[in-house]
Design a protein around this motif. Sequence first.
Motif, short mmCIF file in Angstrom:
data_model
loop_
_atom_site.label_atom_id
_atom_site.label_comp_id
_atom_site.label_asym_id
_atom_site.label_seq_id
_atom_site.Cartn_x
_atom_site.Cartn_y
_atom_site.Cartn_z
N SER A 637 0.70 -1.12 0.23
CA SER A 637 0.10 0.15 0.01
C SER A 637 1.28 1.22 0.20
O SER A 637 1.74 0.97 0.82
CB SER A 637 -0.74 0.09 0.87
OG SER A 637 -1.59 0.82 1.21
N GLY A 638 0.49 1.63 -0.94
CA GLY A 638 1.98 3.19 -1.06
C GLY A 638 1.09 4.79 -0.68
O GLY A 638 2.08 4.53 0.26
N SER A 639 -0.45 5.04 -0.30
CA SER A 639 -1.30 5.27 0.81
C SER A 639 -0.45 4.86 2.42
O SER A 639 -0.45 5.77 2.96
CB SER A 639 -2.31 4.78 0.58
OG SER A 639 -2.65 3.85 0.95
N LEU A 640 -0.41 3.58 2.73
CA LEU A 640 -0.19 3.27 3.65
C LEU A 640 0.81 3.69 4.41
O LEU A 640 1.64 3.84 4.74
CB LEU A 640 -0.55 2.22 4.32
CG LEU A 640 -2.22 1.86 4.19
CD1 LEU A 640 -2.31 -0.23 4.86
CD2 LEU A 640 -2.44 2.48 5.97
N ASN A 641 2.19 3.15 3.50
CA ASN A 641 3.47 3.68 3.62
C ASN A 641 4.06 4.62 3.83
O ASN A 641 4.57 5.83 4.65
CB ASN A 641 4.42 3.17 1.82
CG ASN A 641 6.13 2.87 2.60
OD1 ASN A 641 6.02 2.19 3.34
ND2 ASN A 641 6.73 2.69 2.01
N PHE A 642 3.39 6.29 3.06
CA PHE A 642 3.57 6.99 3.28
C PHE A 642 2.53 7.58 3.98
O PHE A 642 3.87 8.44 5.08
CB PHE A 642 2.54 7.59 1.58
CG PHE A 642 2.21 9.62 1.83
CD1 PHE A 642 3.12 9.96 0.82
CD2 PHE A 642 1.43 10.29 2.81
CE1 PHE A 642 3.62 12.11 1.39
CE2 PHE A 642 1.29 11.21 2.52
CZ PHE A 642 2.20 11.91 2.51
N ILE A 643 1.55 7.17 5.02
CA ILE A 643 1.07 8.42 6.16
C ILE A 643 2.45 8.10 7.26
O ILE A 643 2.80 7.96 8.20
CB ILE A 643 0.04 7.09 6.18
CG1 ILE A 643 -1.20 7.42 5.15
CG2 ILE A 643 -0.89 7.21 7.44
CD1 ILE A 643 -2.37 7.03 5.94
N PHE A 644 2.36 6.05 7.29
CA PHE A 644 3.56 6.05 8.80
C PHE A 644 4.83 6.08 7.87
O PHE A 644 5.62 6.25 9.14
CB PHE A 644 3.38 3.67 8.75
CG PHE A 644 2.16 3.52 8.97
CD1 PHE A 644 2.21 4.22 10.50
CD2 PHE A 644 1.29 3.12 8.49
CE1 PHE A 644 0.99 3.64 10.99
CE2 PHE A 644 0.28 2.51 9.20
CZ PHE A 644 -0.14 2.77 10.38
N ASN A 645 5.38 6.66 6.81
CA ASN A 645 6.47 7.31 7.05
C ASN A 645 6.58 8.72 7.37
O ASN A 645 7.52 9.77 7.33
CB ASN A 645 7.15 7.22 5.80
CG ASN A 645 7.80 5.61 4.75
OD1 ASN A 645 7.96 5.24 6.14
ND2 ASN A 645 7.81 5.51 4.07
N ASN A 646 5.66 9.07 7.26
CA ASN A 646 5.06 10.62 7.49
C ASN A 646 5.18 11.28 9.00
O ASN A 646 4.99 12.25 9.27
CB ASN A 646 4.80 11.39 6.94
CG ASN A 646 5.49 11.52 5.32
OD1 ASN A 646 6.19 12.76 5.09
ND2 ASN A 646 5.12 11.23 4.68
N PHE A 647 4.16 9.83 9.68
CA PHE A 647 3.84 10.14 11.21
C PHE A 647 4.78 10.09 12.12
O PHE A 647 5.73 9.02 11.75
CB PHE A 647 2.60 8.52 11.33
CG PHE A 647 2.45 9.14 12.04
CD1 PHE A 647 1.92 10.40 13.05
CD2 PHE A 647 2.23 7.93 13.31
CE1 PHE A 647 0.89 9.80 14.23
CE2 PHE A 647 1.27 7.53 14.76
CZ PHE A 647 1.14 8.76 14.99
#
Length: 815
Positions: A637-647
């Motif tokens: 999931s590119g979206s979940l990876n983006f979220i957890f990389n920026n959180f």
Amino acid sequence: MKVLKFGGTSVANAENISKVIKILESESKKNKIAVVVSALGGTTDMLIEAGNLATNKDEKYIEVFQNIVNRHINTVEELIDNKNKQAVLNEVNTKLEELKQILQGLYLINEFSNKTIDKIVSFGELLSSYIISEALQQTVKNASLKDSRELILTDSTFTNATVKIKETTTNISSFFKKNKDKIVVLPGFVSRNKNNETTTLGRGGSDYTAALIASAVKADVLEIWTDVSGMYTANPKLVKQAFPIEEISYQEAMELSHFGAKVLYPPTVHPALQKKIPILIKNTFSPDEKGTLITKKGKDKKQPVKGISHIENIALLTLEGNGMVGVPGFSKRLFSALSRNNINVVLITQASSEHSICVGIFSSESKKAKHVVDEEFVYEISKKKIKPLLIEDSLAIVAVVGDNMKNHQGISGRMFRALGNNNVNVRAIAQGASERNISAVISHKDIKKALTALHNRFFEKQIKTLNLFIVGVGNVGGILLNQIKKQQDYLNENLLLNVRVVGISNSKKMIFEEEGINLNTWNEQLQKGKKQSHKLFFDTIKELNLSNSIFIDVTANEDVAKTYKNYLRESISVIACNKIACSSKYSDYKELKDLSRKYNASFLFETNVGAGLPVINTLNNLINSGDKVTSIQAVLSGSLNFIFNNFNDTSSFHDIVKQAQAEGYTEPDPRIDLSGVDVARKILILAREAGYKLDLKDIKNQSFLPKESLEAKTVDDFYNTLKTEESHFSELYKSAQNNDSQLKYVAEFNNGKASVGLKEIDKEHPFYNLKGKDNIVLFFTERYTEQPLIIKGAGAGAEVTASGLFGDIITLGRN
């Protein structure tokens, strides 16, 4: 001496006749000329219509007759100068009055015999030849008119008379030896019997008239002037790329004429062939173009196939039964029965087993053929030695023609491979021992597709045309269209692919353009399109029946996914960005794969996993090469990876999710991404492609969302729970930090079982440094045991998803 024949379109009106006169003026400066002319275009049909109406006591015949009168009077008014106009009008009116009286007689006696038909239709050529000769004499002094009925003698088979060659040749030869005029105009089609009764030479009879004259006077050339620039490699109305054939042999011309090339009537060739007189097909409206020269040998032996032609409205008759095997006489009785009833046989094929005979005839005669053949074999049918005649209708014949095909190996293989690759089913095949013609019986609906495919195979640089039909032209779909537009020239030049978008649809409108939609203005066109309908979209693609048709789904719509099987059953390939079909019930997924194989239509869905990354393609290559997948680990999931990389501890989980949605990394409803269902679908698809039978319920989904977020009824409610449950997400982050790890949403498949969930990834793991919206997949196989095969890169975003779809398109084009 030259003989020139001008067809109905060439003399359809005063404007066209003026073009003919200019051609004749030019030719008369160099040669003595005999000019054979047809009736004004469409006149013969009008004459027959008037006769039929009068015979049936329908007074509309008067209206049709008046139209005939008006055409000829108007032509005289425009062509003939004032000095001679009245005299010409008087003669024309005299002929028309005679025609009127015959029609009135038909109205009274109600009998339209073949003899009367010949009398009536002869007026077309007699009127046109008179008017043209009078117009010609205004500019050419040594021009005259000769009635062909005084030269051509036939039997009394009215409407299709047989010429008495010896007497006719003597008459023609004697006349032209004595005649000193520079140009002689003659009516085509008409002739007479020994009782001086008018007969006609049948369909294409004007060509035959010209050929008889050319043969008798031993002309230097016979020129057939029409509305096209020669005989074409295929019907230009159906195959846009078709072009005129520069030179062919008599035999090739006859074959092409027999199989539907209407610019030349087959019997025309015979008199010219006997005297080896060249025949030149020319265009009245483009007289400077070369046209097609028909000679004894033709030329260009390097090109084995000279043309592709077809016959429409064919029925296939099959006589079969075990009682035929080894028993002589069945073929003779079959053909005798058809012959006695004047049923013309177009194609014959018989298997060596003698179990069946297939015969092609015109569909209009199929009912009569059924009756007469079943009657002929009534005894054998009653004893069940053979079956009643089987009739298949709505068929056509396509044929490739060329004298030199026999000297080139593999022509038939290339022909049938081209048809097969374009899903054109062949019902019967016929090839003579001369190998000058290979014919195939196909469905009538496949004519255009078959001709285009064969023309592409034998006459064109091997550029493959892909016809795309795209549903869902929002963000990703719009980018895909732009990518196609930018790459069209490159694909054409470097990959020999002509990619054209024929159909487009969004949720409201749809448009189609058979020659390709203008990708500079597609958005404006779509706004003016028809109301969107999944059924109408499918029906239109099916009706267009274009070769290499590809349906592309760029939606997340379940109703669209349900239509895939309809396309595959019609041999239309499917490319899907939509994951619903491949992650639905296993039986549905398998049905689509089976339909793809059965109907030779590709089903590609690379973008289902990893957007533009070659994940599924790589997996398929492993399986196809004999490897076996034992385990899969992935961040999908590119979206979940983006979220957890920026959180992190300085930002709220709510704000990061909002940012991901704003930047287009999540679905409009982010719950689809955060619930893990989307990732579960992706690992399910990979497991299935690896050969494992799983359903979505078999995927263990370990959600990281709190209960309140999972149960939120709306998107707004969901976002509110992200605020109220912030401490929950903070704890997840702190735990990972304390363990010197990164949070990654991981999909795993091992030993036939799959799961998805949030995991803490340590520094030694390949997932640890996965940045941004990237995806990563690790394949462990029997070959890749200790070190996995790794695929890594951007796994989300409109650009890369569109490029993944584009990649599938190119894959199909190169297959």
